[in-house]
Design a protein around this motif. Structure first.
Motif: not given
Length: 174
Positions: A43-57
């Protein structure tokens, strides 16, 4: 129709589930690897991956969005300063889940979730410097006798207990 609308509920209501996932994400950012149940890791994996994508901006809006999810300034700072730059060349798949044996207490499936490109920390044992032979031999003789008394006889055995003074001896000494 409800296509692509499934939410892993983890046996919790919405507010508790959001807090749980937020805290797991903060722990993952802080420690680079956490041990949790397999269901929570998935359940955490999609949230963590989205946060990294946000962090790349790396914009103010992205920081505010990450802050809204994580609710901790230190975690947001580390996400934007360390984790997102490491994943700059990667298009996705920032985390990995490693299954572990079942937990003994409740037989729950347990797993590690970690960043794929996390720095590897290898601990190496440094050898102790050896003292000079002549000077150290004279000084270490009395210490060697004391160590022999404290050392256990064989591996796996408990060290011998020191004899305690009797109560009558303690009273006499006072």
């Amino acid at each position: 129709m409800r296509h692509q609308r499934k939410t892993v509920k983890l046996g919790r209501k919405e507010g508790h589930r959001k807090s749980l996932l937020s805290n797991l994400a903060v722990s993952l950012i802080e420690h680079n690897r956490i041990k949790t149940t397999l269901a929570k890791a998935k359940a955490l994996r999609p949230l963590a991956e989205k946060l990294v994508t946000i962090g790349k901006k790396n914009t103010i809006h992205a920081r505010r969005t990450a802050k809204a999810v994580l609710r901790q300034d230190e975690a947001v700072t580390k996400l934007f300063a360390e984790i997102a730059p490491r994943a700059a060349n990667r298009k996705g798949g920032y985390t990995r889940i490693i299954k572990l044996p079942q937990r003994l207490s409740d037989a729950a499936e347990v797993a590690f979730i970690e960043w794929v490109d996390a720095p590897v920390l290898v601990e190496t044992a440094t050898p102790e410097p050896k003292p000079a032979k002549k000077a150290a031999a004279k000084k270490s003789e009395p210490k060697a006798e004391a160590k022999k008394e404290e050392a256990p006889a064989a591996e796996g055995e408990k060290p011998a207990k020191k004899p305690r003074a009797k109560k009558s001896d303690e009273k006499a000494a006072e």
